[in-house]
Write a protein that holds these residues in place. Structure first.
Motif, PDB file in Angstrom:
ATOM      1  N   GLN A  91     -10.459   2.013  -8.507  1.00 34.63           N
ATOM      2  CA  GLN A  91     -10.291   0.866  -7.610  1.00 34.63           C
ATOM      3  C   GLN A  91     -11.426  -0.131  -7.760  1.00 34.63           C
TER       4      GLN A  91
ATOM      5  N   ASN B 248      -7.469   6.761   1.997  1.00 33.36           N
ATOM      6  CA  ASN B 248      -6.413   7.084   1.041  1.00 33.36           C
ATOM      7  C   ASN B 248      -6.625   8.452   0.408  1.00 33.36           C
TER       8      ASN B 248
ATOM      9  N   ASN C 218      -4.887  -1.025  -7.393  1.00 23.54           N
ATOM     10  CA  ASN C 218      -4.951  -1.145  -5.943  1.00 23.54           C
ATOM     11  C   ASN C 218      -5.816  -2.342  -5.549  1.00 23.54           C
TER      12      ASN C 218
ATOM     13  N   LYS D  40       0.818  -1.212   0.000  1.00 22.69           N
ATOM     14  CA  LYS D  40       0.000   0.000   0.000  1.00 22.69           C
ATOM     15  C   LYS D  40       0.849   1.258   0.000  1.00 22.69           C
TER      16      LYS D  40
ATOM     17  N   SER E  48      -9.156  -1.984  -0.226  1.00 25.61           N
ATOM     18  CA  SER E  48      -8.408  -0.899   0.392  1.00 25.61           C
ATOM     19  C   SER E  48      -9.366   0.241   0.754  1.00 25.61           C
TER      20      SER E  48
END
Length: 653
Positions: free
Chosen positions: A118, A367, A358, A62, A362
């Motif tokens: 994502q 983020n 990604n 990450k 996540s």
């Protein structure tokens, strides 16, 4: 979990069945019909029915993803453009509209792009399988990224040139250099108002003295052409192995600028007059927040604010040189909105591309907050390094800080190099500064090239072999280099200014507006929020509260703000002629640049018409079908299947 290809969605579990056979669809002969390419004719697809998904690499950690995104966002604009806008708009008062734009426009759009990439695990074009009607947004992003990559590497080439010139003592743009003695002091002992750094920039680097404007590009500046070639070779070798290679590079390219900026701040604090520069940086001219009209600016370079008696042979040059009193000061709010787009990399497709690699689960909200706030705070942090040195430069020249420089790139390639030349061990500080600019620029260009290649590879899966990927990247870099030769001619600065002013800025705002409206009202803001919740397995309460805020922004505040900025931009294009110093751009040049920007915007309605024509029925039925996600959209999580054999499960009976 991403490794199992299972997407946790609400609904009854599928009945137990025997394992489905796998089909190597990459080796099938003859025409085939891919069910993932057909839109749903009715209601949205059921999440429990998985669909084919392509093999896709992911970030190995990450921190590589976070550093790559941070390096992409924190570019050259974070060093010179943000500081200059503060400088031009009343100092620290600029931070107020800047952070308002961050909260209302920047953060919502930043989260939207990260979430799209994502969840869909696709590049900026293919990701619009969530709403085929909006595929033109991805095409427009690709065009904007290509235009920016076309001229952005020229700025990196300038940094390369200055970096190579910094390994000299004295520096070639300093008064200590023998060739500049006549500039720093004439025969009467009076200091000239044309600095040595301006002459070095305009004559030796750009060669712009030999060009009369757009129609007279002149000869290629071959030293710059070689620097541009070196820049593209660097980009090619750093990106040829995809995210794994560039992910390793960001450990240096994303962290080194922070160490260099911290060093420059500590060193700048020891200089005489540095506090005057910081005080100017943090000062507040509150009248700028209420200014709704453009105002002329007078006084360039003299302590009493008067104009030089003659503009001389450097009078019509732009960045970093004296400009005539007709220069226009844009409104502080428009400047803040445009700077947010550049600070966060919104609308280029780079965020969508990097987020597509990604892991599915996540925490995209966390983020987005870390990256957006970190990028904007970096801009503010770098301002102290810039203004402490400008304060020392003003102290040495005995002029106000506001009279040190008057244009954006001139702050980076004229004023700051001149300040560095006044210091002890000036070559060392010059190497440190331009190496910082180089790493910042290359990091941003990594993201742009990654967005372009990802978009093409997702649309043409046959190019996924190693050899074809390298060939594609080589063709892109070679094409951009050959096109960029126009911008390293003696008149290239006029073309670069034109492209930066209209071709990309106008398109960025329009693309962002269409993206926000399309997700909110075509795809559905409630469904989009649910997709974000699905990616965050155990959603903390604060994430749910933040989603409520972002939902309000996506449906009302952000589109309204983008529309207002777009209207102001169009009005400025109509009523304010474009100048580069005293050179006024011809009508045909401005029309050409505007056409390039309009071409970007036309992709959205053009591909929407194509999507409607592919459907059948009445116009209303076609529209309803065109906004339904494709089958593959709901199976975006099942993408970690190794090899070329892709698991294909038939729908349950």
């Amino acid at each position: 979990m991403p490794g199992t290809g299972h997407l946790d969605m609400p609904g009854p579990p599928a009945p137990a069945t025997l394992p489905e056979p796998t089909v190597n669809i990459l080796q099938m002969e003859g025409p085939t019909t891919d069910p993932t390419s057909q839109p749903w004719p009715g209601p949205p697809p059921q999440p429990e029915i998985p669909a084919p998904s392509s093999c896709r690499e992911t970030w190995t950690g990450k921190y590589k993803f976070l550093l790559s995104c941070l390096g992409y966002c924190v570019g050259l604009g974070s060093i010179w453009r943000f500081s200059y806008l503060c400088y031009r708009n009343g100092g620290g008062v600029f931070l107020i509209p800047y952070f308002i734009m961050l909260l209302v426009m920047g953060l919502p759009l930043f989260l939207m792009e990260l979430s799209l990439g994502q969840y869909g695990a696709a590049g900026p074009i293919t990701v619009w399988k969530c709403c085929p009607l909006l595929k033109g947004i991805g095409i427009a992003m690709l065009i904007v990224s290509s235009l920016v990559s076309f001229y952005y590497n020229v700025i990196i080439a300038w940094a390369f040139y200055y970096l190579g010139s910094s390994f000299q003592s004295p520096l070639p743009w300093s008064c200590d250099a023998p060739r500049n003695a006549y500039l720093c002091q004439n025969a009467s002992g009076i200091v000239s108002w044309v600095s040595a750094s301006e002459v070095f920039w305009n004559e030796q680097v750009l060669g712009v003295m030999h060009s009369s404007g757009l129609g007279d590009p002149g000869a290629v500046q071959w030293p710059l052409a070689l620097c541009l070639l070196a820049a593209w070779i660097l980009v090619f070798f750093c990106t040829q192995k995809g995210i794994h290679n560039s992910g390793k590079m960001v450990y240096f390219t994303a962290t080194f600028p922070y160490l260099a900026i911290l060093t420059l701040i500590i060193w700048g604090a020891t200089l005489d007059g540095s506090l005057d520069g910081v005080r100017f940086y943090l000062s507040s001219d509150w009248s700028r927040l209420q200014s709704a009209q453009v105002t002329p600016q007078r006084g360039w370079g003299f302590p009493d604010g008067s104009d030089p008696p003659s503009w001389g042979r450097w009078g019509r040059l732009g960045w970093g040189v004296l400009q005539p009193p007709r220069t226009i000061i844009p409104q502080v709010w428009s400047d803040a909105a445009s700077q947010i787009c550049y600070s966060l990399g919104i609308g280029f497709g780079g965020l969508v591309s990097m987020a597509s690699y990604n892991e599915f689960h996540s925490n995209v909200i966390r983020n987005a907050l870390v990256l957006a706030i970190g990028s904007c705070c970096t801009s503010c942090f770098a301002g102290f390094a810039i203004f402490s040195v400008l304060g020392h430069m003003a102290w040495r020249k005995q002029v106000p800080v506001g009279s040190v420089t008057d244009s954006g790139p001139g702050l980076m390639f004229v004023a700051y190099p001149e300040a560095l030349s006044l210091l002890p061990i000036s070559p060392l500080w010059s190497v440190l500064f331009f190496l910082t600019l180089l790493t910042l620029g290359v990091d941003t260009l990594f993201g742009n090239i990654q967005a372009i290649t990802t978009a093409i590879l997702d649309e043409f899966p046959a190019l996924h072999s190693r050899r074809k990927k390298v060939a594609l990247l080589g063709a892109l870099c070679t094409s951009f280099y050959l096109l960029g030769l126009l911008l390293v001619t003696q008149g290239g600065i006029f073309w670069l200014t034109l492209m930066d002013k209209y071709s990309t800025g106008f398109g960025l705002i329009t693309v962002s507006l269409f993206m926000c409206l399309g997700i909110a009202f075509c795809y559905g803001v409630n469904q989009f929020c649910q997709d974000i919740m699905d990616m965050i397995c155990q959603c903390p309460p604060w994430c749910r509260h933040m989603l409520g805020y972002f939902k309000a922004c996506w449906t009302f505040f952000t589109p309204c703000l983008l529309l207002a900025v777009l209207i102001c931009t169009c009005l400025d294009m109509h009523r304010v002629p474009l100048h580069h110093g005293t050179y006024e751009y011809p009508t045909w040049g401005m029309s050409l640049s505007i056409c390039m920007g309009v071409l970007t915007c036309l992709q959205v309605p053009l591909w929407a018409v194509v999507a409607l024509c592919r459907e059948s029925g009445t116009l209303s039925n076609r529209f309803q079908k065109a906004i339904q996600p494709l089958h593959s959209w709901r199976a975006a999580a099942g993408r970690n299947i190794a090899g070329d054999v892709i698991a294909w499960r038939s729908p349950s009976p």
